[in-house]
Design a protein around this motif. Structure first.
Motif, PDB file in Angstrom:
ATOM      1  N   LYS A  36     -10.479  -0.119  -0.482  1.00 45.50           N
ATOM      2  CA  LYS A  36      -9.637  -1.295  -0.728  1.00 45.50           C
ATOM      3  C   LYS A  36      -8.529  -0.980  -1.735  1.00 45.50           C
ATOM      4  N   THR A  37      -7.840   0.118  -1.456  1.00 51.44           N
ATOM      5  CA  THR A  37      -6.808   0.621  -2.358  1.00 51.44           C
ATOM      6  C   THR A  37      -5.508   0.848  -1.600  1.00 51.44           C
ATOM      7  N   LEU A  38      -4.430   0.257  -2.065  1.00 52.39           N
ATOM      8  CA  LEU A  38      -3.122   0.493  -1.474  1.00 52.39           C
ATOM      9  C   LEU A  38      -2.630   1.874  -1.913  1.00 52.39           C
ATOM     10  N   PRO A  39      -2.392   2.807  -0.974  1.00 49.91           N
ATOM     11  CA  PRO A  39      -1.951   4.158  -1.350  1.00 49.91           C
ATOM     12  C   PRO A  39      -0.485   4.151  -1.787  1.00 49.91           C
ATOM     13  N   MET A  40      -0.266   4.102  -3.079  1.00 48.47           N
ATOM     14  CA  MET A  40       1.083   3.948  -3.599  1.00 48.47           C
ATOM     15  C   MET A  40       1.962   5.158  -3.315  1.00 48.47           C
ATOM     16  N   ASP A  41       1.348   6.331  -3.138  1.00 52.95           N
ATOM     17  CA  ASP A  41       2.155   7.498  -2.799  1.00 52.95           C
ATOM     18  C   ASP A  41       2.762   7.346  -1.410  1.00 52.95           C
ATOM     19  N   VAL A  42       2.033   6.709  -0.501  1.00 54.76           N
ATOM     20  CA  VAL A  42       2.574   6.470   0.830  1.00 54.76           C
ATOM     21  C   VAL A  42       3.673   5.413   0.772  1.00 54.76           C
ATOM     22  N   VAL A  43       3.457   4.370  -0.043  1.00 52.59           N
ATOM     23  CA  VAL A  43       4.489   3.352  -0.226  1.00 52.59           C
ATOM     24  C   VAL A  43       5.768   4.002  -0.750  1.00 52.59           C
ATOM     25  N   SER A  44       5.626   4.924  -1.687  1.00 52.35           N
ATOM     26  CA  SER A  44       6.781   5.632  -2.228  1.00 52.35           C
ATOM     27  C   SER A  44       7.504   6.432  -1.145  1.00 52.35           C
ATOM     28  N   GLN A  45       6.745   7.076  -0.281  1.00 51.82           N
ATOM     29  CA  GLN A  45       7.365   7.836   0.807  1.00 51.82           C
ATOM     30  C   GLN A  45       8.063   6.906   1.801  1.00 51.82           C
ATOM     31  N   MET A  46       7.503   5.723   2.025  1.00 50.62           N
ATOM     32  CA  MET A  46       8.179   4.741   2.867  1.00 50.62           C
ATOM     33  C   MET A  46       9.516   4.347   2.256  1.00 50.62           C
ATOM     34  N   LEU A  49      12.070   7.054   2.827  1.00 53.52           N
ATOM     35  CA  LEU A  49      12.613   7.016   4.184  1.00 53.52           C
ATOM     36  C   LEU A  49      13.632   5.903   4.375  1.00 53.52           C
ATOM     37  N   GLY A  50      13.746   5.027   3.390  1.00 56.73           N
ATOM     38  CA  GLY A  50      14.709   3.932   3.481  1.00 56.73           C
ATOM     39  C   GLY A  50      14.190   2.711   4.217  1.00 56.73           C
ATOM     40  N   LEU A  51      12.871   2.628   4.443  1.00 61.98           N
ATOM     41  CA  LEU A  51      12.333   1.549   5.270  1.00 61.98           C
ATOM     42  C   LEU A  51      12.488   0.179   4.622  1.00 61.98           C
ATOM     43  N   PHE A  52      12.394   0.111   3.304  1.00 62.55           N
ATOM     44  CA  PHE A  52      12.500  -1.184   2.625  1.00 62.55           C
ATOM     45  C   PHE A  52      13.935  -1.714   2.621  1.00 62.55           C
ATOM     46  N   LEU A  88       5.098  -3.364   3.900  1.00 65.03           N
ATOM     47  CA  LEU A  88       6.520  -3.238   4.208  1.00 65.03           C
ATOM     48  C   LEU A  88       7.110  -4.581   4.624  1.00 65.03           C
ATOM     49  N   GLU A  89       6.430  -5.288   5.528  1.00 67.06           N
ATOM     50  CA  GLU A  89       6.948  -6.564   6.020  1.00 67.06           C
ATOM     51  C   GLU A  89       7.165  -7.547   4.878  1.00 67.06           C
ATOM     52  N   ALA A  90       6.156  -7.708   4.033  1.00 60.96           N
ATOM     53  CA  ALA A  90       6.264  -8.660   2.930  1.00 60.96           C
ATOM     54  C   ALA A  90       7.258  -8.187   1.877  1.00 60.96           C
ATOM     55  N   GLY A  91       7.319  -6.865   1.661  1.00 60.40           N
ATOM     56  CA  GLY A  91       8.267  -6.346   0.688  1.00 60.40           C
ATOM     57  C   GLY A  91       9.703  -6.649   1.066  1.00 60.40           C
ATOM     58  N   ILE A 165       3.893  -1.494  -9.099  1.00 56.84           N
ATOM     59  CA  ILE A 165       5.363  -1.556  -9.089  1.00 56.84           C
ATOM     60  C   ILE A 165       5.878  -2.967  -8.795  1.00 56.84           C
ATOM     61  N   THR A 166       4.975  -3.965  -8.807  1.00 58.98           N
ATOM     62  CA  THR A 166       5.421  -5.338  -8.591  1.00 58.98           C
ATOM     63  C   THR A 166       6.256  -5.784  -9.781  1.00 58.98           C
ATOM     64  N   ARG A 167       7.472  -6.254  -9.494  1.00 58.31           N
ATOM     65  CA  ARG A 167       8.388  -6.619 -10.573  1.00 58.31           C
ATOM     66  C   ARG A 167       8.427  -8.118 -10.835  1.00 58.31           C
ATOM     67  N   PHE A 168       8.295  -8.916  -9.794  1.00 56.37           N
ATOM     68  CA  PHE A 168       8.336 -10.366  -9.976  1.00 56.37           C
ATOM     69  C   PHE A 168       7.757 -11.054  -8.756  1.00 56.37           C
ATOM     70  N   VAL A 169       7.534 -12.353  -8.885  1.00 59.25           N
ATOM     71  CA  VAL A 169       7.253 -13.200  -7.735  1.00 59.25           C
ATOM     72  C   VAL A 169       8.274 -14.329  -7.732  1.00 59.25           C
ATOM     73  N   THR A 170       8.663 -14.730  -6.541  1.00 54.58           N
ATOM     74  CA  THR A 170       9.505 -15.906  -6.380  1.00 54.58           C
ATOM     75  C   THR A 170       8.593 -17.082  -6.084  1.00 54.58           C
TER      76      THR A 170
END
Length: 384
Positions: A36-46, A49-52, A88-91, A165-170
């Motif tokens: 139950k761990t979000l792999p932050m290294d994969v998020v960084s690679q995403m 790649l410019g996906l966000f 990715l979708e929510a980000g 790396i969460t910076r804020f919530v709206t």
């Protein structure tokens, strides 16, 4: 992906992300789900790649793409891991898009560079214990005290709200009683770490185990008045527009999940020997796989159509609802059928179809339940 009128650039993007998903995402998916761990290294690679930044213009740090491009990326990742696909979708849809759509020049300059590069994530605080589908029942409140907003209330099921790396919530909050009319709802940016803002422990969820999801509480939280996102009192209307776009992205995610189940089931049917014969030689299995392919095809057509309408600046609300309804049904139905084809192995979490079976149910609930999509479609027919 050759029969959907994609451009050469779009086909290249889809192929790139499919390769990334197979080579980088898939190998860590089981362990990420188990722990139950979000792999932050994969998020960084995403992010690398410019996906966000896909659907944002280059002048704000984006890739200059569109919602078709975003959907193709989300679909490709969802084939192997829904948790990273929803990250990715929510980000994009819930984190960066509200700032891009409704933020001031100052807010855009402050937040978008890191969000679009994947260096930061943001959540969208909408759902509450008594305000889910009925978002107009929001109880979280915000009042002006001098040049600060004072926020009190609670939110639940908020994606990307507690990562490193969460910076804020709206946050959507009631900012006025409407003077006898509908209550005034606005959206306000609350940076993580603000005194009085508490990110609760992660949920123990049925699926999406590696996705970051938390309850939030606000107890006398003070943020500058300049943290108002968009026009005061337009928060509810703005959120509806954001959800319309998000439903296209969820439809793409659902399509990817449905295709991942199909591909796994086809491979299994071709290799599994039962009573001396390949499982796939049985007509009942062949017909099941054919139905699964039908669902993937129709779901992809639906979300691509809605995305193209959105990208062309044309109305797409109803088409987004149809796409979300069609694709989420396809994901759940394909997950059930794939699990049945796998038999006992389909009940083992080490197999992707088992994770898809657990993960896919939320696709019929999040960002508007099946019933909400039916209501949107019925309204467009003029029968509500």
């Amino acid at each position: 992906m050759t029969n959907y009128d994609l451009s050469e650039d779009q086909r290249e993007l889809a192929g790139l992300v499919r390769s990334f998903a197979a080579e980088v995402v898939a190998p860590v998916s089981y362990e990420a789900d188990r722990t139950k761990t979000l792999p932050m290294d994969v998020v960084s690679q995403m992010g690398d790649l410019g996906l966000f930044g896909l659907p944002f213009p280059e002048d704000v740090g984006g890739q200059g793409g569109d919602y078709v491009a975003l959907g193709l990326a989300i679909e490709a990742i969802a084939r192997v891991d829904q948790s990273l696909a929803i990250t990715l979708e929510a980000g994009v849809s819930l984190g960066a898009m509200p700032v891009f759509r409704f933020g001031s020049d100052e807010q855009r300059a402050e937040y978008l560079p890191d969000l679009l590069a994947g260096r930061a994530l943001a959540g969208f605080g909408l759902t509450e214990p008594e305000a889910g589908s009925d978002a107009g029942a929001t109880r979280t409140s915000a009042r002006l005290d001098g040049d600060e907003w004072v926020i009190d209330g609670a939110k639940q099921f908020i994606t990307n709200s507690g990562t490193s790396i969460t910076r804020f919530v709206t946050v959507t909050a009631v900012t006025g009683d409407g003077s006898g009319g509908p209550r005034e709802i606005s959206t306000i940016i609350v940076p993580n770490g603000t005194p009085g803002f508490t990110v609760g422990p992660p949920y123990d969820k049925v699926g999406w185990h590696a996705s970051d999801t938390h309850p939030l509480t606000f107890d006398g939280v003070r943020v500058p008045a300049s943290h108002l996102l968009g026009e005061r009192g337009r928060g509810f209307a703005n959120f509806l527009h954001i959800l319309d776009e998000g439903r296209i992205a969820i439809a793409a995610l659902s399509t990817g999940a449905a295709e991942g189940c199909l591909e796994a089931a086809v491979d299994y049917a071709q290799s599994r020997i039962v009573f001396g014969e390949r499982l796939g030689t049985r007509q009942s299995i062949q017909f099941t796989l054919a139905r699964m392919q039908q669902r993937v095809h129709v779901a992809r057509l639906a979300w691509l159509h809605a995305a193209r309408l959105r990208d062309a600046g044309r109305p797409f609300k109803t088409e987004a609802a149809i796409a979300k309804l069609t694709a989420s049904d396809a994901a759940m139905d394909n997950a059930r059928d794939a699990t049945q084809i796998f038999g006992g192995n389909g009940f083992m979490n080490e197999y992707p179809v088992a994770r898809h079976f657990r993960d896919s149910k939320i696709l019929e609930v999040g960002e508007g339940t099946t019933e909400v999509q039916l209501l949107v479609i019925a309204r467009a027919l003029g029968v509500v």
